[in-house]
Design an enzyme around this catalytic site. Structure first.
Site, PDB file in Angstrom:
ATOM      1  CD  GLU B  29      -2.396  -1.596   2.580  1.00 52.27           C
ATOM      2  OE1 GLU B  29      -2.121  -0.901   3.559  1.00 52.27           O
ATOM      3  OE2 GLU B  29      -3.059  -2.658   2.663  1.00 52.27           O
ATOM      4  CG  LEU B  58      -6.291   0.052   3.069  1.00 53.53           C
ATOM      5  CD1 LEU B  58      -6.809   1.412   3.471  1.00 53.53           C
ATOM      6  CD2 LEU B  58      -6.777  -0.980   4.061  1.00 53.53           C
ATOM      7  CD  GLU B  60      -3.903  -4.558   5.160  1.00 54.56           C
ATOM      8  OE1 GLU B  60      -5.117  -4.884   5.132  1.00 54.56           O
ATOM      9  OE2 GLU B  60      -3.522  -3.382   5.278  1.00 54.56           O
ATOM     10  CD  GLN B  82       0.661   2.285   4.903  1.00 51.91           C
ATOM     11  OE1 GLN B  82      -0.360   2.600   5.502  1.00 51.91           O
ATOM     12  NE2 GLN B  82       0.874   2.591   3.643  1.00 51.91           N
ATOM     13  CG  PHE B  83       2.346   0.484  10.633  1.00 48.06           C
ATOM     14  CD1 PHE B  83       3.205   1.032  11.582  1.00 48.06           C
ATOM     15  CD2 PHE B  83       1.786   1.324   9.682  1.00 48.06           C
ATOM     16  CE1 PHE B  83       3.487   2.395  11.582  1.00 48.06           C
ATOM     17  CE2 PHE B  83       2.066   2.682   9.676  1.00 48.06           C
ATOM     18  CZ  PHE B  83       2.926   3.229  10.629  1.00 48.06           C
ATOM     19  CB  ALA B  84       4.588  -5.719  11.856  1.00 49.75           C
ATOM     20  CG  ASP B  85       0.893  -3.101  14.414  1.00 54.42           C
ATOM     21  OD1 ASP B  85       0.729  -3.078  15.627  1.00 54.42           O
ATOM     22  OD2 ASP B  85       1.916  -2.682  13.850  1.00 54.42           O
ATOM     23  CB  ILE B  87       0.692  -9.314   9.269  1.00 57.43           C
ATOM     24  CG1 ILE B  87       0.863 -10.652   8.540  1.00 57.43           C
ATOM     25  CG2 ILE B  87       0.844  -9.517  10.757  1.00 57.43           C
ATOM     26  CD1 ILE B  87       0.812 -10.576   7.034  1.00 57.43           C
ATOM     27  CG  HIS B 127       0.143   2.314  13.712  1.00 56.84           C
ATOM     28  ND1 HIS B 127      -1.137   2.460  14.147  1.00 56.84           N
ATOM     29  CD2 HIS B 127       0.116   2.556  12.378  1.00 56.84           C
ATOM     30  CE1 HIS B 127      -1.922   2.798  13.135  1.00 56.84           C
ATOM     31  NE2 HIS B 127      -1.189   2.853  12.042  1.00 56.84           N
TER      32      HIS B 127
END
Lengths: 352, 322
Positions: B29, B58, B60, B82-85, B87, B127
């Site tokens: 993204e 957007l 995942e 964009q952030f591991a979160d 996933i 985040h």
């Protein structure tokens, strides 16, 4: 809400001669007969306690996988669902390996690593499904994305059910395929029930109508007419490889057995089953071919012989070695690749 | 050889891989025109074009699922969360589809998921997470976590070459704080531990951002004691030999990880030592980690729960005195 097959919202004309030879039409029947025969045999092995786990079949839905897979070229790639055994048969998976798969044998496609219809033979271009539906819609979309990136004239095809349309992956796949105009054919197998959940509890809008909002074509087809399904898939594949983007084919059919062997389907009105029994896809194709003078009894007999031999071979396959249970989690060395399947449709003969 | 930041080293790995292997492409993204939320792929779209630096919707699950599809037909996708979160939205495709593919049907899935992880900057509960243990628990996935610029590049190159799905945990807090010499071109750092600092009285085992914390905590020695720091670098496979070797030489062990404590990578290391290194121990294994709470937003709250230099030093002193 009615999602009955007659009259379909957008009917597909069955081409009675332009695209299918008599041999093709016999092949379609044969694929359906092999599917039904294998599943009946596996069910009988299940009842004898020789098939571990549960047992799922696609009785009455044979036309959906047979018709659609028949339109795929060797270089196309498929993600096949659990009531679509005929697609595996058409791609060239040997019946003995399919039965060995049910039996959990070393000779099965997953060598006992996964059960029943959870398989895809990578050597014929198929990637096996997982139980989380419709995850494979995204995998097929990714394959199509790769084909487009490399400028290849091929498509991905994937099957999923009415229940799958409720999950986010359905939306994510349809959306991305539409945004990127990817060469993918989505075959929605509407068999009226997701386990015990009927259509009117699954969606408020017929899924075929949703294709338009993602920017591509949706077409509804009689899922119990193998030639109608083939024709829809043939057109969809052509659109895909010509750069016209995805197609959603909604094949309307009926799950004639329970979700799995343990399910007595008490929640389905008897009249509904009787009504659909009269539309059996194999009976219909046999009637069509009999009119053309084909000896359908001979086709049936040869399929039975083939399944008898396959049963013997599958039962002779050993159980997997317990010492190997933890092997193969990771790929060591060079990655394996997907091989090409077999083109059954005569329409591909001139292309090679 | 050039001096670059951890973030530049990640970019360098991606750029060199894309220049040498046309199968490698990126999905994520805002990674194209915008260059990524952290600018890891800044300028990539100009060099490689929008077909190889794909700005995705957007979605995942679609990013991971489509990467699986592309991988099995011969490409080498590198996905950016964009952030591991985030996933968590692609978890199913990674764990059930990618992770189990080879075991079930002998089909390799060469795919990398880059996961900018970790806290320390008021990113809040969505985040700041360190979700590596989720994937350590899922068969078929490899998990690596660099702590230096050199390893950030080498581990990423290795991950792209690996025929299996690899979760590449890149710690956001290190992006511009860590600098180092990074070799030119493509090279591979093995998925194995390294001794970041040798010692003989105690070993601090850490990975990712906690390696720097450990090194700062123990300095050249702590109160006259010789303290080793072992950088795991890879969590799957876990370098059992290197861990047991350090434990055998040092006999006292402090394990640091930034993730929530229960069933974290550090818990797995502690279990390994209990099973196979018990005879070498000269004291209890001590863990320093984040308690089982969502990562809070406000600076004093976040600072109160994340492991830091003081907590590590305190743990080491306690164990040295044992």
């Amino acid at each position: 809400m009615s999602l009955d097959v007659a009259p379909p919202a957008r009917a597909v004309d069955v081409d009675q001669g332009g695209h299918l030879t008599v041999d093709d039409r016999v092949w379609l029947l044969r694929a359906m007969l092999v599917m039904r025969g294998l599943e009946e045999r596996a069910m009988s092995l299940y009842r004898q306690g020789r098939v571990p786990g549960s047992f799922y079949d696609g009785y009455g839905q044979e036309a959906v996988s047979a018709g659609a897979a028949f339109a795929t070229a060797p270089e196309d790639r498929l993600c096949i669902l659990h009531r679509d055994l005929a697609a595996h048969v058409i791609r060239g998976v040997a019946p003995a390996r399919i039965l060995a798969q049910y039996l959990g044998r070393e000779g099965g496609i997953t060598r006992g690593r996964d059960g029943n219809v959870h398989f895809g033979d990578r050597t014929v271009g198929c990637v096996g499904m997982v139980s989380m539906l419709p995850d494979m819609m995204l995998v097929a979309t990714g394959m199509a994305m790769a084909f487009k990136l490399r400028g290849e004239r091929r498509c991905a095809m994937t099957w999923f059910g009415d229940g799958s349309t409720s999950r986010g992956d359905f939306h994510e796949a349809m959306n991305w395929a539409g945004v990127q105009k990817l060469p993918v054919v989505f075959v929605l197998e509407n068999n009226q029930y997701a386990y015990s959940t009927p259509l009117d509890k699954q969606f408020a809008v017929d899924p075929v109508e949703r294709a338009a909002v993602y920017g591509f074509t949706g077409v509804k087809v009689d899922g119990n007419d193998v030639e109608a399904v083939f024709e829809a898939a043939r057109v969809a594949r052509g659109r895909a490889v010509d750069g016209g983007g995805p197609t959603l084919i909604e094949a309307v059919t009926m799950r004639m057995h329970g979700h799995a062997a343990h399910d007595d389907m008490k929640y389905v009105p008897r009249a509904q089953v009787d009504e659909w029994r009269a539309r059996d896809p194999i009976d219909r194709q046999e009637a069509r071919l009999a009119e053309l003078g084909v000896d359908v009894a001979a086709v049936r007999a040869s399929v039975t012989t083939e399944i008898d031999a396959a049963t013997e071979e599958a039962l002779a396959s050993p159980m997997p070695d317990p010492a190997s249970a933890a092997s193969g989690v990771f790929c060591e060395g060079e990655p394996e690749i997907l091989g090409d399947g077999v083109a059954r449709w005569s329409g591909f003969l001139g292309e090679a | 050889m050039a001096t670059m930041t951890y973030l530049q080293a990640i970019s360098s790995a991606l750029r060199d891989e894309m220049r040498t292997d046309e199968r490698v492409f990126l999905m994520g993204e805002d990674i194209g025109v915008f260059g990524g939320a952290f600018k890891v792929t800044d300028g990539f779209i100009d060099e490689f074009g929008p077909d190889r630096v794909i700005d995705t919707p957007l979605a995942e699950s679609a990013i991971i699922g489509c990467a699986v599809g592309a991988a099995v037909v011969g490409l080498r996708p590198v996905c950016e969360m964009q952030f591991a979160d985030f996933i968590s939205c692609g978890f199913d495709q990674l764990v059930n589809v990618a992770g189990k593919m080879h075991f079930r049907q002998g089909l390799a899935v060469p795919l990398v998921v880059r996961m900018p992880s970790g806290g320390g900057f008021s990113g809040g509960p969505f985040h700041s997470q360190n979700p590596e243990a989720w994937f350590m628990h899922a068969p078929g996935l490899k998990v690596v976590a660099p702590s230096t610029a050199e390893d950030a590049k080498g581990l990423l190159c290795h991950a792209i070459h690996d025929p299996n799905p690899v979760c590449y945990m890149e710690h956001k807090h290190l992006y511009r704080r860590v600098k180092g010499d990074v070799p030119d071109g493509v090279y591979e750092t093995p998925f194995a531990a390294r001794v970041a600092q040798p010692g003989s009285d105690l070993v601090v085992i850490a990975y990712g951002a906690m390696v720097g914390v450990a090194l700062e905590a123990v300095g050249d020695g702590l109160d006259g004691a010789s303290v080793e720091v072992l950088d795991l670098r890879s969590l799957v496979p876990l370098d059992e030999d290197a861990i047991l070797d350090s434990v055998g030489r040092c006999a006292k062990v402090v394990i640091v990880d930034e993730a929530n404590a229960t069933c974290a990578a550090g818990a797995q290391v502690a279990a390994l030592i209990a099973e196979k290194g018990f005879e070498s121990l000269d004291g209890p294994v001590i863990r320093v980690s984040t308690p089982d709470v969502p990562i809070p937003f406000s600076p004093p709250l976040e600072a109160a729960i994340l492991p830091n230099v003081e907590r590590v030093r305190e743990a080491c002193r306690e164990l040295l005195a044992y």
